[in-house]
Design an enzyme around this catalytic site. Structure first.
Site, PDB file in Angstrom:
ATOM      1  N   SER A   1      -1.352  10.096  -0.147  1.00  0.00           N
ATOM      2  CA  SER A   1      -0.289  10.301   0.827  1.00  0.00           C
ATOM      3  C   SER A   1      -0.747  11.169   1.993  1.00  0.00           C
ATOM      4  O   SER A   1      -1.671  11.975   1.871  1.00  0.00           O
ATOM      5  CB  SER A   1       0.922  10.959   0.159  1.00  0.00           C
ATOM      6  OG  SER A   1       0.643  12.319  -0.146  1.00  0.00           O
ATOM      7  N   THR A   2      -0.062  11.006   3.113  1.00  0.00           N
ATOM      8  CA  THR A   2      -0.351  11.830   4.286  1.00  0.00           C
ATOM      9  C   THR A   2      -0.032  13.295   4.012  1.00  0.00           C
ATOM     10  O   THR A   2      -0.748  14.193   4.478  1.00  0.00           O
ATOM     11  CB  THR A   2       0.454  11.319   5.494  1.00  0.00           C
ATOM     12  OG1 THR A   2       0.005   9.999   5.815  1.00  0.00           O
ATOM     13  CG2 THR A   2       0.261  12.212   6.711  1.00  0.00           C
TER      14      THR A   2
ATOM     15  N   GLU B   1      -7.908   8.193   3.661  1.00  0.00           N
ATOM     16  CA  GLU B   1      -7.114   6.980   3.828  1.00  0.00           C
ATOM     17  C   GLU B   1      -5.724   7.310   3.320  1.00  0.00           C
ATOM     18  O   GLU B   1      -5.502   7.472   2.124  1.00  0.00           O
ATOM     19  CB  GLU B   1      -7.689   5.793   3.062  1.00  0.00           C
ATOM     20  CG  GLU B   1      -6.922   4.516   3.369  1.00  0.00           C
ATOM     21  CD  GLU B   1      -7.479   3.294   2.679  1.00  0.00           C
ATOM     22  OE1 GLU B   1      -7.062   3.043   1.531  1.00  0.00           O
ATOM     23  OE2 GLU B   1      -8.316   2.604   3.272  1.00  0.00           O
TER      24      GLU B   1
ATOM     25  N   GLY C   1      -2.901  14.618   2.197  1.00  0.00           N
ATOM     26  CA  GLY C   1      -4.032  14.606   3.117  1.00  0.00           C
ATOM     27  C   GLY C   1      -4.048  15.811   4.041  1.00  0.00           C
ATOM     28  O   GLY C   1      -5.111  16.383   4.326  1.00  0.00           O
TER      29      GLY C   1
END
Length: 488
Positions: free
Chosen positions: A238-239, A259, A242
């Site tokens: 997940s962002t 990613e 990240g």
């Protein structure tokens, strides 16, 4: 059903047990799959230290590339030999349909890995630098060389939705480039990744070159992302996580490849509206929408929106939801109760902000156990709806109308994410023109492609760097310049 036998971490060439264990659950029926030993943080640090030792000693990094390739082909041969138990393990721990585990993970993962080895061997890793001759002579340089060398110690952190495939996407190019790797899979689906430890052992990889560490929480992952002996973090997830990894890696200025999340759009030009129902099914079939590249925003001409909503709703009503053991099931559960709650939350938000549930929106009848959510069609009034802004990671698609092509491009690009996209049109030139305008790392025009030779990765908050393709190999390499002249 026989599963992979390993239940502990593989660290520096040996299998280890911890004092504590954690359970792996089957999300299809909430049954207990296995207990696995949790690696203590001290053992995860030992994996890092041994990876550092193995890299600095050159036991793998200095091995010629053809020999590394032979060892990795043996590594993959062992995995292929574990076919039946590995696929059964993927089905049990992730609750995914067998066809997805069989084809999209096992089959595609091994083909991708073998092609990645061939790709690496086809690439030039030391080459003459194109410096003008007069500049070379002026500086007394006889030769200018650009070398691509391994980064060093790589921490690879993988997600639950395709743990085996994501592991291969990181392990194989990193090892082919000469790095040492510590893999930390998701605690929700750790079992299938243990095949990498067994394969490393069978192929005779030197101790410390590849370790697989299991844990139920984030402590080991945080150690991996901040430890000074780790040179690079490669993360898929997940962002939100990240962003945390970027902060944890910053003090030691590590290379970070991410990613992350997506909210991809699929655009149907007026001459391709009839294709929309099939495109919608692809979003939820097999993965239950748990794919970062899932095109969960469907953009169609405003004048065709009602008919598309109806067609997609019919298509979704024909999808049988059920456990992997049911051969008629086209979609399984999401991974956990929390993920099912997230789907429910965003459906509720969508309605509160003017959207309409055209199909689904809740838990399917007759499935009292397991984390199931209906394939759901949302008729959204615009791209500002929360269901159009946030990655839900479940079987929920939102349909939005556009005025003209420029409006469709605007809507598609109006997102914090930019991982993937799709454009459909019988006029291929027109569809390709639209694709070029999308701010996203990959766009599929009337088709799709998954190849070791083609890169994937995100714009904006969908990530940094690329996986697969030559760019994915280079992600695990440093660039060194050598200026060579005669001693005067």
């Amino acid at each position: 059903m026989t599963l992979l036998p390993q239940r502990g971490s593989y660290i520096a060439g040996k299998w280890t047990d911890g004092d504590d264990a954690f359970a792996v659950e089957n999300p299809a029926d909430e049954s207990h799959v296995a207990d696995v030993a949790a690696a203590p943080v001290a053992e995860i640090e030992r994996a890092i230290v041994e990876a550092r030792r193995s890299f600095d000693a050159g036991v793998w990094a200095d091995t010629p590339a053809p020999e590394r390739a032979r060892a990795l082909r043996a590594f993959l041969d062992h995995i292929e030999g574990a076919h039946a138990a590995l696929v059964a393990t993927m089905v049990a721990e992730a609750g995914q349909p067998r066809v997805f585990a069989e084809r999209a993970q096992f089959g595609a993962g091994l083909a991708l890995s073998r092609d990645t080895i061939d790709l690496y061997l086809s690439m030039t890793h030391e080459e003459t630098n194109p410096v003008p001759a007069d500049e070379l002579l002026r500086d007394g340089v006889r030769l200018s060389i650009r070398r691509h060398e391994p980064v060093g110690v790589v921490a690879a952190i993988t997600p639950y939705n395709a743990a085996f495939l994501m592991g291969l996407q990181k392990i194989v190019p990193a090892l082919m480039a000469g790095n040492s790797v510590v893999l930390r899979p998701s605690p929700l689906t750790p079992l299938s990744s243990l095949v990498f430890g067994a394969a490393a052992e069978a192929a005779g990889l030197p101790p410390g070159v590849l370790s697989v560490v299991l844990e139920p929480g984030p402590a080991g992952a945080e150690l991996l992302t901040g430890h000074p002996a780790v040179d690079m973090v490669s993360f898929t997830g997940s962002t939100t996580v990240g962003r945390l990894i970027l902060g944890q890696a910053a003090p030691t200025v590590k290379r970070v490849a991410l990613e992350l999340g997506g909210k991809s759009a699929q655009i149907y030009l007026p001459d391709a509206v009839g294709r929309a129902a099939a495109g919608a099914v692809a979003v939820v079939a097999a993965t239950a929408g748990q794919a970062c590249v899932a095109a969960t925003r469907m953009l169609v001409p405003q004048e065709n929106k009602d008919e598309v909503v109806e067609a997609v709703s019919r298509a979704y009503s024909a999808i049988t939801v059920g456990p992997p053991a049911d051969p008629s099931a086209g979609m399984g559960p999401v991974i956990s109760a929390a993920q099912r709650d997230r789907c429910e939350h965003f459906v509720k938000l969508a309605v509160e902000h003017g959207g309409r549930v055209a199909h689904g929106g809740g838990r399917p009848e007759g499935l009292d156990r397991g984390y199931y959510f209906e394939p759901t069609v949302l008729d959204l009034p615009g791209n500002d709806n929360p269901a159009a802004r946030e990655e839900i990671f479940g079987p929920v698609i939102g349909i939005i109308g556009y005025r003209d092509v420029d409006d469709a491009v605007r809507i598609a690009n109006d997102s914090d994410y930019g991982l993937s996209g799709q454009v459909y049109g019988t006029d291929v030139a027109a569809a390709t023109s639209v694709a070029r305008r999308l701010r996203t790392g990959a766009v599929n025009v009337n088709t799709g492609m998954f190849s070791a030779y083609a890169p994937s990765g995100g714009y904006k908050q969908s990530g940094l760097g690329r996986e697969r393709g030559p760019d994915g190999v280079r992600a695990f390499q440093e660039v060194k310049h050598l200026a060579i002249g005669e001693l005067r």
